[in-house]
Design a protein around this motif. Structure first.
Motif, short mmCIF file in Angstrom:
data_model
loop_
_atom_site.label_atom_id
_atom_site.label_comp_id
_atom_site.label_asym_id
_atom_site.label_seq_id
_atom_site.Cartn_x
_atom_site.Cartn_y
_atom_site.Cartn_z
N ALA A 50 -7.52 -4.48 -5.84
CA ALA A 50 -6.39 -3.89 -6.57
C ALA A 50 -6.54 -2.38 -6.74
CB ALA A 50 -6.26 -4.55 -7.93
N GLY A 51 -7.75 -1.88 -6.60
CA GLY A 51 -7.97 -0.46 -6.81
C GLY A 51 -8.17 -0.12 -8.28
N LEU A 52 -8.49 -1.12 -9.09
CA LEU A 52 -8.72 -0.91 -10.51
C LEU A 52 -10.20 -0.62 -10.78
CD1 LEU A 52 -6.53 -3.84 -11.87
CD2 LEU A 52 -5.91 -1.42 -11.70
N THR A 53 -11.04 -0.92 -9.79
CA THR A 53 -12.47 -0.66 -9.86
C THR A 53 -12.86 0.06 -8.58
OG1 THR A 53 -12.83 -2.70 -11.10
CG2 THR A 53 -14.74 -1.76 -10.02
N THR A 56 -18.91 0.42 -4.95
CA THR A 56 -20.16 1.13 -4.74
C THR A 56 -20.36 1.37 -3.24
OG1 THR A 56 -21.00 -0.08 -6.65
CG2 THR A 56 -22.62 1.10 -5.33
N GLY A 57 -19.81 0.46 -2.43
CA GLY A 57 -19.90 0.61 -0.98
C GLY A 57 -18.85 -0.25 -0.29
N GLY A 58 -18.68 -0.02 1.00
CA GLY A 58 -17.78 -0.85 1.79
C GLY A 58 -16.37 -0.30 1.87
N ASP A 59 -15.50 -1.04 2.54
CA ASP A 59 -14.13 -0.59 2.79
C ASP A 59 -13.12 -1.71 2.60
OD1 ASP A 59 -13.68 2.17 3.49
OD2 ASP A 59 -15.15 1.83 5.08
N ILE A 60 -11.87 -1.31 2.33
CA ILE A 60 -10.78 -2.26 2.14
C ILE A 60 -9.58 -1.80 2.96
CG2 ILE A 60 -9.20 -3.28 0.44
CD1 ILE A 60 -11.46 -2.58 -1.67
N TRP A 61 -8.98 -2.73 3.69
CA TRP A 61 -7.75 -2.46 4.45
C TRP A 61 -6.63 -3.38 3.98
CZ3 TRP A 61 -12.48 -1.98 6.81
CH2 TRP A 61 -12.71 -0.81 7.56
N ILE A 62 -5.44 -2.84 3.83
CA ILE A 62 -4.25 -3.62 3.54
C ILE A 62 -3.20 -3.28 4.58
CG2 ILE A 62 -2.37 -4.05 1.90
CD1 ILE A 62 -4.48 -3.43 -0.33
N ASP A 63 -2.66 -4.29 5.24
CA ASP A 63 -1.69 -4.07 6.33
C ASP A 63 -2.23 -3.08 7.36
OD1 ASP A 63 0.33 -5.80 5.35
OD2 ASP A 63 0.93 -4.28 3.88
N GLY A 64 -3.50 -3.18 7.66
CA GLY A 64 -4.10 -2.34 8.68
C GLY A 64 -4.39 -0.90 8.25
N ARG A 65 -4.11 -0.61 6.98
CA ARG A 65 -4.32 0.75 6.48
C ARG A 65 -5.55 0.76 5.58
NH1 ARG A 65 -0.26 0.88 3.21
NH2 ARG A 65 -1.16 1.54 1.25
N VAL A 67 -7.44 1.55 2.53
CA VAL A 67 -6.97 1.94 1.20
C VAL A 67 -8.12 2.22 0.24
CG1 VAL A 67 -4.82 0.62 1.45
CG2 VAL A 67 -6.82 -0.45 0.36
N THR A 68 -9.33 2.19 0.75
CA THR A 68 -10.52 2.32 -0.10
C THR A 68 -10.41 3.49 -1.09
OG1 THR A 68 -11.71 1.61 1.87
CG2 THR A 68 -13.04 2.26 -0.04
N ASP A 69 -9.84 4.60 -0.64
CA ASP A 69 -9.77 5.78 -1.51
C ASP A 69 -8.38 5.99 -2.13
OD1 ASP A 69 -12.45 6.41 -0.77
OD2 ASP A 69 -11.65 7.15 1.14
N GLU A 70 -7.50 5.02 -1.90
CA GLU A 70 -6.14 5.16 -2.45
C GLU A 70 -6.08 4.64 -3.88
OE1 GLU A 70 -3.05 3.32 -0.21
OE2 GLU A 70 -3.19 4.76 1.43
N PRO A 71 -5.29 5.28 -4.75
CA PRO A 71 -5.11 4.76 -6.09
C PRO A 71 -4.35 3.43 -6.06
CG PRO A 71 -3.62 6.59 -5.72
CD PRO A 71 -4.52 6.52 -4.52
N SER A 72 -4.53 2.67 -7.11
CA SER A 72 -3.94 1.34 -7.21
C SER A 72 -2.44 1.33 -6.89
CB SER A 72 -4.18 0.79 -8.61
OG SER A 72 -3.74 -0.52 -8.68
N ALA A 73 -1.71 2.30 -7.48
CA ALA A 73 -0.25 2.31 -7.37
C ALA A 73 0.23 2.47 -5.93
CB ALA A 73 0.31 3.43 -8.24
N ARG A 75 -1.15 1.01 -3.29
CA ARG A 75 -1.59 -0.07 -2.42
C ARG A 75 -0.52 -1.13 -2.17
NH1 ARG A 75 -8.13 -0.78 -3.53
NH2 ARG A 75 -8.51 1.45 -3.68
N GLY A 76 0.60 -1.05 -2.88
CA GLY A 76 1.70 -1.99 -2.64
C GLY A 76 1.41 -3.42 -3.05
N LEU A 77 0.62 -3.58 -4.13
CA LEU A 77 0.24 -4.92 -4.57
C LEU A 77 0.99 -5.32 -5.83
CD1 LEU A 77 -3.61 -4.44 -4.20
CD2 LEU A 77 -2.04 -5.53 -2.57
N GLY A 78 1.13 -6.61 -6.03
CA GLY A 78 1.67 -7.13 -7.29
C GLY A 78 0.56 -7.85 -8.01
N MET A 79 0.57 -7.80 -9.33
CA MET A 79 -0.48 -8.47 -10.10
C MET A 79 0.09 -9.31 -11.22
SD MET A 79 -3.16 -5.34 -10.35
CE MET A 79 -2.75 -3.98 -9.28
N VAL A 80 -0.49 -10.50 -11.37
CA VAL A 80 -0.11 -11.38 -12.47
C VAL A 80 -1.38 -11.85 -13.16
CG1 VAL A 80 1.07 -13.52 -13.14
CG2 VAL A 80 1.91 -12.21 -11.19
N PHE A 81 -1.46 -11.64 -14.46
CA PHE A 81 -2.65 -12.01 -15.20
C PHE A 81 -2.34 -13.08 -16.23
CE2 PHE A 81 -3.22 -7.53 -13.95
CZ PHE A 81 -4.27 -7.72 -13.07
#
Ligand code: ADP
Ligand code: ADP
Length: 225
Positions: A50-53, A56-65, A67-73, A75-81
């Protein structure tokens, strides 16, 4: 096609590993559940995605992009808690319209979108009510509607039914599964409830001690000899 990928993503707090290096992939339209006991790293993995944390290492891709260094907003995600987090002083209509207003969508378009999702969750009549006037299950469906309305790339759900009693929980499981199938949305779901995971998931990711121990379909994990 691939919707989400984590590559050796990891999180440490001082000397404590909250998540060991984790490589994971989700396909478009998949319902993937992180299942494991309390403290196994489920929420950590979800909030890294989600980009809320910050990892410490590694990478994250969403839709091939990447996003490791992108802010949460971004990333184009929806959240339900678990705690629906509806705005208490806004009507149901305005709660659902909120993310669309933030996006500067026009009034007519917003109206059509809000009506459409209220129909989708079978609550067309509650638009003018306040959150507190609805039952827990209804409020959880509104939270889901507010998420669906802006068509996020992936919906992240962290124990969304944890605060509901058993009957209502089962009803909501069916409801979420129906929306998943009807809309073809990609859902990453977190629970510690094995039955819930089995009844809803395309694949389950079994977590323990801050790592993914196994991943597979319910049949592969539980019903093979
Ligand atoms: P789960 O969601 O499966 O219950 P978490 O991801 O919340 O597990 O936690 C995984 C581990 O990381 C736990 O041992 C927890 O104590 C630790 N942890 C989580 N957040 C923090 C934090 N902010 N500071 C220190 N340790 C944390
Ligand atoms: P709706 O009544 O519009 O379906 P709910 O989501 O509140 O909205 O209820 C879903 C289902 O769960 C209904 O069949 C309702 O009777 C049942 N239900 C509602 N609240 C509870 C509750 N607190 N405990 C058990 N069942 C409930």
């Amino acid at each position: 096609s691939e919707k989400l990928r984590t590559e050796q993503v990891t999180k440490r707090y001082n000397d404590v590993a909250a998540l060991q290096p984790t490589t994971l992939s989700m396909r478009d339209g998949e319902f993937l559940t992180l299942l494991g006991p309390s403290g196994s790293g489920k929420t950590t993995l979800l909030s890294l995605i989600a980009g809320l944390t910050e990892p410490t290492g590694g990478d994250i891709w969403i839709d091939g992009r990447r996003v490791t260094d992108e802010p949460s907003a971004k990333r184009g995600l929806g959240m339900v808690f678990q705690n629906y987090a509806l705005f208490p002083h806004l009507s149901i209509y305005e709660n659902i319209a909120f993310p669309l207003r933030m996006r500067r969508m026009g009034a007519a378009e917003i109206d059509a979108a809000v009506r459409r999702v209220l129909d989708l969750i079978h609550l067309p009549h509650v638009a003018e009510r306040l959150p507190r006037e609805l039952s827990g299950g209804q409020q959880q469906r509104i939270a889901l509607a507010r998420c669906i309305v802006y068509e996020p790339s992936i919906i992240l759900m962290d124990e969304p039914l944890g605060a509901l009693d058993k009957n209502l929980r089962e009803h909501m499981q069916t409801e979420i599964k129906r929306l998943h199938v009807e809309l073809g949305i990609t859902i990453l779901y977190v629970t510690h409830d094995q039955e819930e995971a089995l009844s809803m998931s395309d694949r389950i990711c079994l977590m323990n001690n801050a790592r993914v121990e196994q991943i597979g379909t319910p049949a592969e994990l539980y019903f093979k000899p």
